[in-house]
Write a protein that holds these residues in place. Structure first.
Motif, short mmCIF file in Angstrom:
data_model
loop_
_atom_site.label_atom_id
_atom_site.label_comp_id
_atom_site.label_asym_id
_atom_site.label_seq_id
_atom_site.Cartn_x
_atom_site.Cartn_y
_atom_site.Cartn_z
N GLU A 1 0.86 -1.18 0.00
CA GLU A 1 0.00 0.00 0.00
C GLU A 1 0.89 1.23 0.00
O GLU A 1 1.47 1.58 1.03
N GLY A 2 1.01 1.84 -1.17
CA GLY A 2 1.93 2.96 -1.32
C GLY A 2 3.35 2.47 -1.14
O GLY A 2 3.80 1.57 -1.83
N HIS A 3 4.05 3.07 -0.18
CA HIS A 3 5.43 2.65 0.10
C HIS A 3 5.51 1.67 1.26
O HIS A 3 6.60 1.31 1.69
N ALA A 4 4.36 1.24 1.74
CA ALA A 4 4.33 0.34 2.89
C ALA A 4 3.98 -1.08 2.47
O ALA A 4 3.20 -1.30 1.54
N VAL A 5 4.55 -2.03 3.17
CA VAL A 5 4.21 -3.44 3.03
C VAL A 5 3.51 -3.83 4.33
O VAL A 5 4.07 -3.70 5.41
#
Length: 85
Positions: free
Chosen positions: A64-68
């Motif tokens: 999600e975006g730059h997050a895992v």
């Protein structure tokens, strides 16, 4: 995570220290995931999965975006479709 503790305890009942080996295997899979999260294709409902070595576990996550975001660590025999609802 309660599921990881339960799995670790189950493996330790089989052989002392095996639970820690299981956790190290999960940690290795998470490190590989951190290095290249997009390497695994979408598997089910926007979830991706990475398999652990040696132990029959699947790590389900989303990017999600730059997050895992890791949602579940499930035994391979469990019904992931129901567990990921």
């Amino acid at each position: 995570m309660a599921e990881l503790r339960a799995a670790r305890d189950w493996y330790d009942r089989r052989r002392e220290g095996l639970g820690n080996e299981f956790l190290l295997t999960v940690a290795d899979a998470l490190l590989a995931l951190e290095e290249a999260p997009a390497r695994c294709p979408i598997y089910y409902r926007d979830f991706r999965r990475v398999l652990t070595d040696r132990f029959p576990y699947k790590i389900f996550y989303r990017i999600e975006g730059h997050a895992v975001i890791v949602y579940r660590v499930l035994h391979g025999a469990r019904d992931h479709t129901r567990e990921l609802e």
